[in-house]
Motif scaffolding. Sequence first.
Motif, short mmCIF file in Angstrom:
data_model
loop_
_atom_site.label_atom_id
_atom_site.label_comp_id
_atom_site.label_asym_id
_atom_site.label_seq_id
_atom_site.Cartn_x
_atom_site.Cartn_y
_atom_site.Cartn_z
N ASN A 127 0.86 -1.18 0.00
CA ASN A 127 0.00 0.00 0.00
C ASN A 127 0.90 1.23 0.00
OD1 ASN A 127 -1.66 2.21 0.89
ND2 ASN A 127 -3.16 0.72 1.62
N ILE A 128 0.68 2.11 -0.94
CA ILE A 128 1.53 3.30 -1.08
C ILE A 128 1.64 4.08 0.23
CG2 ILE A 128 1.65 5.57 -2.16
CD1 ILE A 128 2.71 3.35 -3.87
N ARG A 129 0.59 4.03 1.03
CA ARG A 129 0.62 4.77 2.30
C ARG A 129 1.75 4.29 3.20
NH1 ARG A 129 -5.29 4.24 4.65
NH2 ARG A 129 -4.95 2.13 3.88
N TYR A 130 2.20 3.06 2.98
CA TYR A 130 3.21 2.47 3.85
C TYR A 130 4.55 2.29 3.14
CZ TYR A 130 -1.18 1.43 6.17
OH TYR A 130 -2.42 1.53 6.75
N VAL A 131 4.76 2.97 2.04
CA VAL A 131 5.93 2.72 1.21
C VAL A 131 7.24 2.99 1.95
CG1 VAL A 131 6.01 5.04 0.20
CG2 VAL A 131 6.88 3.09 -1.10
N LEU A 132 7.23 3.85 2.93
CA LEU A 132 8.45 4.13 3.70
C LEU A 132 8.34 3.61 5.13
CD1 LEU A 132 9.41 7.73 2.49
CD2 LEU A 132 10.47 5.53 1.89
N GLN A 133 7.48 2.63 5.30
CA GLN A 133 7.34 2.04 6.63
C GLN A 133 7.87 0.62 6.66
OE1 GLN A 133 3.66 2.66 8.69
NE2 GLN A 133 3.26 4.60 7.63
N GLU A 134 8.59 0.32 7.71
CA GLU A 134 9.25 -0.98 7.86
C GLU A 134 8.27 -2.13 7.72
OE1 GLU A 134 10.96 -1.36 11.70
OE2 GLU A 134 11.97 -3.26 11.27
#
Length: 125
Positions: free
Chosen positions: A103-110
Amino acid sequence: QVQLVESGGGSVPAGGSLRLSCVASGNTYSRAWMGWFRQAPGKEREGVAAIYTGGGSPYYADSVKGRFTISQDNAKDTLYLQMNSLKPEDTAMYYCAAQSGLNIRYVLQEVAYSYWGQGTQVTVS
């Protein structure tokens, strides 16, 4: 399965540059998304930059925009992170990560990534 091997870390003075590399192997579909994360001592792992290997604009954390550039060489199965104008606060262990879909919303989330390398240390003094 995906294997990720980072290299290119080191010690540099503030204002210097480094280029990190991440050689990927294994299932190509499972590494459609690739990113760079970092973790400083006593801090949580944070997303630095990410890219969809099929094309499109990369994603960057606000703290590195204008200084870091993520890129890929598909022929070499290698992901890069060019880091310029380095600051002491960039000191951390840097990790390469991969994921098939997210999900793009989490693209920089581990939490969005399943595959991780062992990391390469960057120290800026």
